[in-house]
Scaffold this motif. Structure first.
Motif, PDB file in Angstrom:
ATOM      1  N   ARG A 189       0.829  -1.202   0.000  1.00 52.58           N
ATOM      2  CA  ARG A 189       0.000   0.000   0.000  1.00 52.58           C
ATOM      3  C   ARG A 189       0.867   1.257   0.000  1.00 52.58           C
ATOM      4  O   ARG A 189       0.614   2.208  -0.750  1.00 52.58           O
ATOM      5  CB  ARG A 189      -0.921   0.003   1.222  1.00 52.58           C
ATOM      6  N   LEU A 190       1.910   1.266   0.816  1.00 51.33           N
ATOM      7  CA  LEU A 190       2.806   2.420   0.849  1.00 51.33           C
ATOM      8  C   LEU A 190       3.543   2.579  -0.479  1.00 51.33           C
ATOM      9  O   LEU A 190       3.787   3.709  -0.931  1.00 51.33           O
ATOM     10  CB  LEU A 190       3.808   2.282   1.996  1.00 51.33           C
ATOM     11  N   ARG A 193       1.386   4.478  -2.807  1.00 51.94           N
ATOM     12  CA  ARG A 193       1.322   5.898  -2.479  1.00 51.94           C
ATOM     13  C   ARG A 193       2.609   6.619  -2.894  1.00 51.94           C
ATOM     14  O   ARG A 193       2.577   7.770  -3.313  1.00 51.94           O
ATOM     15  CB  ARG A 193       1.083   6.074  -0.973  1.00 51.94           C
ATOM     16  N   TRP A 197       2.939   9.781  -5.525  1.00 48.48           N
ATOM     17  CA  TRP A 197       3.672  11.025  -5.279  1.00 48.48           C
ATOM     18  C   TRP A 197       4.698  11.269  -6.383  1.00 48.48           C
ATOM     19  O   TRP A 197       4.855  12.391  -6.882  1.00 48.48           O
ATOM     20  CB  TRP A 197       4.373  10.966  -3.916  1.00 48.48           C
ATOM     21  N   ALA A 214       6.881  11.177   0.119  1.00 40.97           N
ATOM     22  CA  ALA A 214       5.533  10.611   0.058  1.00 40.97           C
ATOM     23  C   ALA A 214       5.081  10.138   1.432  1.00 40.97           C
ATOM     24  O   ALA A 214       3.942  10.388   1.851  1.00 40.97           O
ATOM     25  CB  ALA A 214       5.496   9.455  -0.934  1.00 40.97           C
ATOM     26  N   TYR A 218       1.821  11.298   3.804  1.00 43.26           N
ATOM     27  CA  TYR A 218       0.813  10.372   4.347  1.00 43.26           C
ATOM     28  C   TYR A 218       1.010  10.097   5.837  1.00 43.26           C
ATOM     29  O   TYR A 218       0.397   9.176   6.377  1.00 43.26           O
ATOM     30  CB  TYR A 218       0.821   9.072   3.539  1.00 43.26           C
ATOM     31  N   GLU A 219       1.890  10.878   6.492  1.00 45.60           N
ATOM     32  CA  GLU A 219       2.060  10.873   7.947  1.00 45.60           C
ATOM     33  C   GLU A 219       2.460   9.515   8.503  1.00 45.60           C
ATOM     34  O   GLU A 219       1.951   9.064   9.522  1.00 45.60           O
ATOM     35  CB  GLU A 219       0.771  11.347   8.635  1.00 45.60           C
ATOM     36  N   ASP A 226       1.497   5.887  12.366  1.00 47.72           N
ATOM     37  CA  ASP A 226       0.685   6.835  11.597  1.00 47.72           C
ATOM     38  C   ASP A 226       0.054   7.854  12.537  1.00 47.72           C
ATOM     39  O   ASP A 226       0.388   7.928  13.727  1.00 47.72           O
ATOM     40  CB  ASP A 226      -0.374   6.106  10.761  1.00 47.72           C
TER      41      ASP A 226
END
Length: 305
Positions: A189-190, A193, A197, A214, A218-219, A226
């Motif tokens: 998933r990361l 993301r 980016w 990125a 997405y913190e 997270d």
């Protein structure tokens, strides 16, 4: 576990018989469904997929079982959530390869046994302790999946990047893997993301700079925490002096439901040694203060007072 499972499948192939039923347990996102697909591929047969919540009546399970072909693999996800009547039907099907079809109602009802071809059940569960002992004992092989090491996740990420057609730099793979909580699903998933980016705000390359930028957007911090994780730690350390504090009070402080805090944030925070669960409530451990850059506060529920 991979070596053990490989031995079971090779022996079954040599005998020309369906292997024993397989139970896979472990936290979500570690590859239980993928392993079920691999088992079917290794046996050269098809895979029938369903789940415990989808089977609420014995008739639903009987319909699935009666349509299986010889040697086929039946994958039951979240098997611990099977309804009791379906569970009892599955006992007989797994052990004797038959189902009893009830015809009629009341005093005139009769059970007609229906023979089934040999097949293999692959059950997956995130909560093995909820499985009844009679069902658990019918599995000839039980495997538990554990969290992955960072170097293993790097291999997963590099392969996934190749499938996405987005070459990933080795140092970027290491960076993403270190923030993925030991879970391939989170790592993939990361990765998606980071690709987003790189395509929108970068030059399209998945390098270390793109990965860090990125993950900052997405913190997701350097330990994989997270927004919710950091909110729980911050509330515990700054508002409650490190605890102990009850789950409900802690959930109100971060604006979430108690179930969300308990099932989403707590398992990882406990595993990382950042918080502890005591009979009096949750307490912050030394790692939590260090991660937030705070000085530990001596209090009745902490390790410092």
């Amino acid at each position: 576990m991979r070596d053990q499972l490989s031995l079971v499948l090779q022996a079954a192939r040599r005998r020309g018989r369906a292997p024993d039923h397989v139970l896979l347990s472990g936290p979500p996102g570690l590859g239980k469904t993928t392993l079920a697909m691999i088992i079917a591929a290794e046996l050269g047969t098809s895979l029938r997929v369903t789940s415990g919540p989808a089977i609420q009546h014995a008739g639903d399970l009987a319909a699935v079982l009666s349509s299986l072909e010889e040697g086929e693999v039946l994958f039951l996800d979240e098997i611990h959530r099977l309804a009791r009547p379906a569970e009892e039907l599955l006992y007989v099907a797994m052990e004797d390869f038959r189902v009893d079809v009830v015809v009629g109602k009341g005093a005139g009802a009769s059970a007609i046994p229906l023979a089934l071809p040999p097949f293999t059940v692959v059950g997956a569960t995130t909560r093995a302790g909820l499985l009844p002992a009679p069902l658990r004992d019918r599995f000839g092989f039980t495997g538990h999946l554990d969290f992955y090491e960072t170097h293993e996740l790097e291999r997963v990420l590099l392969r996934s990047a190749g499938l996405l057609g987005a070459p990933l730099a080795a140092d970027a793979a290491a960076e993403i893997a270190s923030r993925s909580r030991g879970t391939p699903r989170i790592a993939n998933r990361l990765l998606r993301r980071v690709r987003d980016w790189a395509e929108v705000r970068g030059d399209g390359s998945l390098d270390l700079g793109a990965a860090r930028a990125a993950l900052e957007v997405y913190e997701v911090d350097e330990r994989g925490l997270d927004r919710l994780d950091r909110a729980v730690l911050s509330a515990l350390c700054t508002r409650f002096g490190g605890g102990p504090v009850g789950l409900t009070t802690l959930a109100v402080a971060v604006g979430e439901e108690p179930e969300t805090v308990e099932t989403v944030a707590e398992p990882f925070l406990v595993r990382e040694g950042l918080i502890g669960r005591t009979p009096r409530g949750r307490v912050a451990l030394p790692g939590a203060w260090e991660h937030l850059g705070l000085e530990p506060v001596a209090g009745p529920g902490t390790l410092f007072g």
